[in-house]
Design a protein around this motif. Structure first.
Motif, PDB file in Angstrom:
ATOM      1  N   THR A   1       0.657  -1.309  -0.005  1.00 32.98           N
ATOM      2  CA  THR A   1       0.076   0.140   0.142  1.00 32.98           C
ATOM      3  C   THR A   1       0.886   1.216   0.243  1.00 32.98           C
TER       4      THR A   1
ATOM      5  N   ALA B   1       1.072   5.431   0.658  1.00 36.11           N
ATOM      6  CA  ALA B   1       0.311   6.569   1.315  1.00 36.11           C
ATOM      7  C   ALA B   1       0.773   7.688   0.456  1.00 36.11           C
TER       8      ALA B   1
ATOM      9  N   ARG C   1      -9.708   6.870  10.028  1.00 30.89           N
ATOM     10  CA  ARG C   1      -9.432   6.309   8.916  1.00 30.89           C
ATOM     11  C   ARG C   1     -10.738   5.771   8.116  1.00 30.89           C
TER      12      ARG C   1
ATOM     13  N   PHE D   1      -4.744   6.042   0.782  1.00 33.64           N
ATOM     14  CA  PHE D   1      -3.902   4.604   0.833  1.00 33.64           C
ATOM     15  C   PHE D   1      -4.377   3.967  -0.485  1.00 33.64           C
TER      16      PHE D   1
END
Length: 444
Positions: free
Chosen positions: A87, A89, A200, A231
């Motif tokens: 992943t 950011a 989140r 993300f």
């Protein structure tokens, strides 16, 4: 005498509790299921099914074994959550969107009273609403350059304590028509502390290339979102496993209580109230035991029977309470609860000596995981490994435990009252003795 003592110790040892089950055999585990590896590969991934997740008895999911046909243990490593795919950011350009020129009710109200020989004009202004209108109402994320699917958005939020704030996400390609993406209730329990739960917002792999994202919230002083981090991942992490739960009880019109079973902890709760009318904001609390102070964990909003997710920010609480907002109608029955578990994915080095048996659930079993690199060697952890199949089982249901009450006759309160009454009796006895001694003492 020595023989008698040894015999007594042996009897006490036999009465001390259940004998720990043998962790070296499949029969020593609460659940066993057949495992069928894929053809032509030794290293394979094994995802534990729902029945295995609730059979785990260790919080770290260490009580898992795979036995081969000879009864030997297959080497296992646990894949860390979120590492099946890399992943990234990403920070994107962010622009605040100010509120309208005047919030509802912010305009002045004029009243004119006409009388003989005079006219009186009265003008009222909603100063609070007018001040609120100057606060940012939303923030715009320019996500047109995001090529990979979006897994989540971490919001940078400033919140006043004790005030739940619902943030709604929408996407648009022309800044005119907006498509809903999801929402999240943010709540800060105390000033200076982090947001309860998480800021989140899961996005579920939505494609945002060529589009904008807008995060909006109710106008209120002290509420601001300065930006956020997206993300992205080429391959989305495994979705959480939802398992229905039963056994929650109503302690009042706005109070639902329950206790989670020990073992592998869920990451979140999914709450649905099919009988809810209108909007019902709810907050989740946890505490160690009855009569202990409640600790705020997260918040959400129930709307018209739609589910809402509540993060479990800490495991180990003995009791949980789901409390409805006092302004709402509350609960007519205990809401439907589902436990959301992070998937447990194993990396197994099968030896070709089948049949293989998955064994799960033995609190006394020590964790026997290798580090992923020890099994994979030069193979990257994100490699596309074959997946072994586990025999299907009936859909499980988690039984929630009943919790203690806060009534006037709890054991702790009874013990405190007994101590107070005993102390009062001692003081009364001492006072009576002192009075009798003073009465019998001869005068000077």
């Amino acid at each position: 005498m020595r023989k008698v003592i040894l015999a007594a110790l042996a009897v006490l040892a036999g009465c001390s509790g259940e004998t720990p089950k043998d962790a070296s055999k499949p029969a020593g585990y609460a659940l066993t299921q057949a495992v069928t590896p894929a053809e032509g590969a030794s290293l394979q991934r094994v995802a534990l099914p729902a029945a295995a997740l609730i059979a785990l008895q260790r919080p770290d999911a260490g009580d898992v074994r795979i036995f081969d046909g000879q009864g030997k243990v297959v080497s296992l490593a646990r894949q860390p959550n979120g590492t099946a795919s890399q992943t990234d950011a990403v920070r994107v350009p962010t622009y605040p969107i100010t509120g309208p020129a005047a919030a509802p009710g912010a305009s002045a109200v004029s009243v004119t009273i006409t009388g003989p020989g005079r006219d009186v004009s009265v003008e009222a202004v909603n100063a609070a609403a007018e001040a609120t209108a100057k606060f940012p109402a939303a923030v715009l994320f320019d996500t047109r350059e995001l090529g990979d699917p979006a897994a989540a958005l971490q919001l940078d939020a400033e919140l006043p304590p004790g005030q739940p704030v619902e943030v709604t996400l929408e996407a648009s390609g022309d800044l005119k028509s907006w498509d809903p993406m999801g929402s999240k209730v943010l709540f800060r329990g105390d000033a200076g502390k982090a947001v309860l739960g998480s800021a989140r917002v899961p996005l579920g792999g939505q494609i945002l290339k060529g589009r904008y994202v807008r995060a909006s919230w109710t106008l209120a002083p002290g509420v601001a979102i300065r930006g956020g981090t997206f993300f992205t991942a080429k391959e989305l992490p495994a979705a959480q496993v939802a398992i229905p739960a039963a056994g929650a009880s109503l302690a009042g019109d706005r109070d639902t209580r329950f206790a989670l079973p020990p073992g592998y902890p869920p990451a979140a709760l999914r709450i649905t109230d099919p009988n809810a009318g209108g909007v019902v904001p709810v907050q989740l609390y946890g505490r160690g035991a009855a009569e202990r102070p409640w600790v705020g964990l997260s918040a959400a909003t129930l709307r018209g029977g739609k589910p809402a997710d509540l993060d479990l920010t800490g495991f180990g609480f003995g009791e949980y309470k789901l409390e409805a907002d006092q302004r709402s109608a509350g609960f007519s029955a205990a809401p439907k609860i589902e436990l959301l578990y992070d998937q447990v994915v194993l990396i197994a080095a099968f030896n070709g000596q089948g049949p293989f048996t998955l064994a799960v659930g033995n609190q006394a079993a020590p964790s026997a995981y290798f580090a992923p690199g020890e099994l994979l060697g030069d193979v990257p952890i994100s490699a596309d490994l074959p997946r072994a199949m586990i025999a299907a089982a009936a859909a499980p249901t988690v039984q929630l435990a009943l919790t203690g009450n806060d009534g006037p006759f709890t054991p702790r309160k009874l013990a405190l009252w007994a101590a107070l009454l005993a102390a009062t009796a001692v003081l009364a006895f001492a006072a009576v003795r002192l009075m009798k001694a003073s009465a019998t003492q001869p005068a000077d």
